[in-house]
Scaffold this motif. Sequence first.
Motif, PDB file in Angstrom:
ATOM      1  N   GLN A  22       4.927  54.374  56.795  1.00  0.00           N
ATOM      2  CA  GLN A  22       5.898  53.366  57.241  1.00  0.00           C
ATOM      3  C   GLN A  22       7.193  53.627  56.567  1.00  0.00           C
ATOM      4  OE1 GLN A  22       4.003  49.802  55.556  1.00  0.00           O
ATOM      5  NE2 GLN A  22       2.843  49.646  57.116  1.00  0.00           N
ATOM      6  N   LEU A  23       7.165  54.140  55.310  1.00  0.00           N
ATOM      7  CA  LEU A  23       8.412  54.584  54.638  1.00  0.00           C
ATOM      8  C   LEU A  23       9.034  55.921  55.229  1.00  0.00           C
ATOM      9  CD1 LEU A  23      10.026  54.042  52.216  1.00  0.00           C
ATOM     10  CD2 LEU A  23       8.766  55.938  50.901  1.00  0.00           C
ATOM     11  N   THR A  24       8.185  56.859  55.656  1.00  0.00           N
ATOM     12  CA  THR A  24       8.773  57.961  56.508  1.00  0.00           C
ATOM     13  C   THR A  24       9.437  57.526  57.648  1.00  0.00           C
ATOM     14  OG1 THR A  24       7.178  59.435  55.194  1.00  0.00           O
ATOM     15  CG2 THR A  24       8.010  60.067  57.501  1.00  0.00           C
ATOM     16  N   VAL A  25       8.721  56.609  58.581  1.00  0.00           N
ATOM     17  CA  VAL A  25       9.223  56.439  59.824  1.00  0.00           C
ATOM     18  C   VAL A  25      10.449  55.655  59.668  1.00  0.00           C
ATOM     19  CG1 VAL A  25       8.656  55.529  62.265  1.00  0.00           C
ATOM     20  CG2 VAL A  25       6.914  56.922  60.914  1.00  0.00           C
ATOM     21  N   LEU A  84       7.674  45.677  56.122  1.00  0.00           N
ATOM     22  CA  LEU A  84       8.894  45.952  56.301  1.00  0.00           C
ATOM     23  C   LEU A  84       9.915  45.543  55.134  1.00  0.00           C
ATOM     24  CD1 LEU A  84      10.990  47.155  58.016  1.00  0.00           C
ATOM     25  CD2 LEU A  84      11.490  45.120  59.231  1.00  0.00           C
ATOM     26  N   GLY A  85       9.732  44.275  54.435  1.00  0.00           N
ATOM     27  CA  GLY A  85      10.218  44.228  53.250  1.00  0.00           C
ATOM     28  C   GLY A  85      10.292  45.033  52.158  1.00  0.00           C
ATOM     29  N   LYS A 113      13.253  47.585  50.865  1.00  0.00           N
ATOM     30  CA  LYS A 113      13.739  47.279  49.461  1.00  0.00           C
ATOM     31  C   LYS A 113      13.480  48.805  48.708  1.00  0.00           C
ATOM     32  CE  LYS A 113      12.584  45.005  45.083  1.00  0.00           C
ATOM     33  NZ  LYS A 113      11.824  43.944  44.277  1.00  0.00           N
ATOM     34  N   GLN A 114      12.706  49.439  49.098  1.00  0.00           N
ATOM     35  CA  GLN A 114      12.489  50.961  48.480  1.00  0.00           C
ATOM     36  C   GLN A 114      13.658  51.718  48.905  1.00  0.00           C
ATOM     37  OE1 GLN A 114      10.255  52.266  46.269  1.00  0.00           O
ATOM     38  NE2 GLN A 114      10.875  54.146  46.597  1.00  0.00           N
ATOM     39  N   LEU A 115      14.213  51.582  50.173  1.00  0.00           N
ATOM     40  CA  LEU A 115      15.060  52.486  50.659  1.00  0.00           C
ATOM     41  C   LEU A 115      16.502  51.877  50.424  1.00  0.00           C
ATOM     42  CD1 LEU A 115      13.646  53.031  54.235  1.00  0.00           C
ATOM     43  CD2 LEU A 115      13.864  54.907  52.262  1.00  0.00           C
ATOM     44  N   ARG A 116      16.565  50.681  49.922  1.00  0.00           N
ATOM     45  CA  ARG A 116      17.859  50.024  49.712  1.00  0.00           C
ATOM     46  C   ARG A 116      18.568  49.928  50.875  1.00  0.00           C
ATOM     47  NH1 ARG A 116      19.706  52.431  43.593  1.00  0.00           N
ATOM     48  NH2 ARG A 116      17.605  51.767  42.559  1.00  0.00           N
ATOM     49  N   ALA A 117      18.027  49.519  51.890  1.00  0.00           N
ATOM     50  CA  ALA A 117      18.649  49.109  53.289  1.00  0.00           C
ATOM     51  C   ALA A 117      18.632  47.846  53.710  1.00  0.00           C
ATOM     52  CB  ALA A 117      18.019  50.301  54.266  1.00  0.00           C
ATOM     53  N   ARG A 118      19.722  47.402  54.489  1.00  0.00           N
ATOM     54  CA  ARG A 118      19.423  46.168  55.015  1.00  0.00           C
ATOM     55  C   ARG A 118      20.287  46.168  56.688  1.00  0.00           C
ATOM     56  NH1 ARG A 118      19.891  41.936  57.453  1.00  0.00           N
ATOM     57  NH2 ARG A 118      19.926  39.628  56.270  1.00  0.00           N
ATOM     58  N   PRO A 119      19.443  46.569  57.425  1.00  0.00           N
ATOM     59  CA  PRO A 119      19.776  46.604  58.873  1.00  0.00           C
ATOM     60  C   PRO A 119      20.035  45.145  59.315  1.00  0.00           C
ATOM     61  CG  PRO A 119      17.535  46.967  58.539  1.00  0.00           C
ATOM     62  CD  PRO A 119      17.900  47.060  57.161  1.00  0.00           C
ATOM     63  N   GLN A 156      11.850  39.633  51.755  1.00  0.00           N
ATOM     64  CA  GLN A 156      12.532  39.564  50.401  1.00  0.00           C
ATOM     65  C   GLN A 156      14.168  39.553  51.025  1.00  0.00           C
ATOM     66  OE1 GLN A 156      11.178  42.661  47.580  1.00  0.00           O
ATOM     67  NE2 GLN A 156       9.517  43.086  49.009  1.00  0.00           N
ATOM     68  N   LEU A 157      14.269  38.618  51.654  1.00  0.00           N
ATOM     69  CA  LEU A 157      15.816  38.359  52.351  1.00  0.00           C
ATOM     70  C   LEU A 157      16.313  36.994  51.968  1.00  0.00           C
ATOM     71  CD1 LEU A 157      15.594  39.978  55.823  1.00  0.00           C
ATOM     72  CD2 LEU A 157      16.787  41.010  53.647  1.00  0.00           C
ATOM     73  N   ASP A 158      17.506  37.034  51.880  1.00  0.00           N
ATOM     74  CA  ASP A 158      18.075  35.465  51.774  1.00  0.00           C
ATOM     75  C   ASP A 158      18.511  34.583  53.070  1.00  0.00           C
ATOM     76  OD1 ASP A 158      20.364  36.796  52.274  1.00  0.00           O
ATOM     77  OD2 ASP A 158      21.354  36.299  50.533  1.00  0.00           O
ATOM     78  N   HIS A 159      18.481  35.597  54.245  1.00  0.00           N
ATOM     79  CA  HIS A 159      18.875  34.923  55.505  1.00  0.00           C
ATOM     80  C   HIS A 159      18.494  35.913  56.561  1.00  0.00           C
ATOM     81  CE1 HIS A 159      22.591  37.814  55.375  1.00  0.00           C
ATOM     82  NE2 HIS A 159      22.595  37.564  56.566  1.00  0.00           N
ATOM     83  N   LEU A 160      18.467  35.593  57.882  1.00  0.00           N
ATOM     84  CA  LEU A 160      17.900  36.412  59.032  1.00  0.00           C
ATOM     85  C   LEU A 160      19.308  36.431  59.792  1.00  0.00           C
ATOM     86  CD1 LEU A 160      14.523  35.178  60.000  1.00  0.00           C
ATOM     87  CD2 LEU A 160      15.137  37.376  59.067  1.00  0.00           C
ATOM     88  N   ASP A 161      19.513  37.653  60.502  1.00  0.00           N
ATOM     89  CA  ASP A 161      20.792  37.603  61.326  1.00  0.00           C
ATOM     90  C   ASP A 161      20.261  36.996  62.551  1.00  0.00           C
ATOM     91  OD1 ASP A 161      22.510  39.730  59.903  1.00  0.00           O
ATOM     92  OD2 ASP A 161      20.538  40.947  59.860  1.00  0.00           O
ATOM     93  N   ILE A 162      19.125  37.065  62.947  1.00  0.00           N
ATOM     94  CA  ILE A 162      18.903  36.319  64.281  1.00  0.00           C
ATOM     95  C   ILE A 162      17.271  36.011  64.066  1.00  0.00           C
ATOM     96  CG2 ILE A 162      18.221  36.454  66.659  1.00  0.00           C
ATOM     97  CD1 ILE A 162      19.914  38.965  66.696  1.00  0.00           C
TER      98      ILE A 162
END
Length: 340
Positions: A35-38, A65-66, A70-76, A108-114
Amino acid sequence: MKYRKVGATDLTVSEIGFGCGGNAGLMVRGSFDEQLTVVERALDLGITYFDNAPDYGDGAAEENLGRVLKQLRARPVMNSKVEIRSRDLDDIAGHVVRSTEATLRRLQLDHLDILQIHNGPVHGAAPLEGKYYATLGIDQFMRPDGVLEGLRRLLQAGKIRHAGFICRGNDIGPIKQLLQTGLFSMINVCYTMLNPTPGMGCPEGLRVDKDGGNVLNVARDAGCGSAIFSVLARGFLTDDSVEGHERHSLARSTGAYGERGTELQRQAAQVRFVARELGISLAQAAFRFVLGHAGVTTALGGFSSLAQLEELTLVSGMDAIPPELLNRLEAVWCNNFAVG
């Protein structure tokens, strides 16, 4: 990677999105390293939109996914869903809020975009049985303690930025009612080379299980974006499928679809000429077809492997399928995929 605006919102997303559903299996059954690689490669390639749901692995896809992000420090840009079942009908609004809060914890989010409703709207007040949630009555969306009330609570609390719902075909009337509320910014639609009716009137002679009712144009006119799921028609619009090869070990097996799978495989063979004429894979042709519609915001890829991700992201920015090929494709539809 190219990007498209989500309806009338301020969101812009990659025209290839990342689907986390169980058909491809990666985010449900893959290892953390897979999962991390892809996901890391998807972000590198410019994918900014991820589509998830609590139903994917009973919460596993959201949790996985969370953990990866978190490992990647990404927020798409993040989308997930709510499923309303029979046990939730006494307090639909409350369930929408509680389910979303559980999703946020898993991601592990405080809100969803959609946030989308995973039930598709139908006329009246549809009964639900057990775990079945594919549809929900328009009355249950609109009633005082219904879906719309739950979404408004979440919007006011800042737990979601935008709302949406799923379209499942034979439902254009209720869809128009929901779009008229002005509350919805993104719908999910199944639009494929095997069933083009979400993007046009049904071609004369074509028989489909569910008529999409030209919903992509209806949504665009209402200022609503559209994400396309099952672009590959449950995985049958691939060269491997047409040739009878086994699917990736993480993916749902072909046999799970029974006689319907056999028919989809036969239909896919009848449209494969498009890919051959363009010099690309059938999967790439399927995505190129979808992205050629002006009402499409993003086409969701269900990736089982890195190779599939690399293959499909190459479609971004390709020209639309030429009119002469589309005319030949329409002839196949009008002949209802007959061999000849």
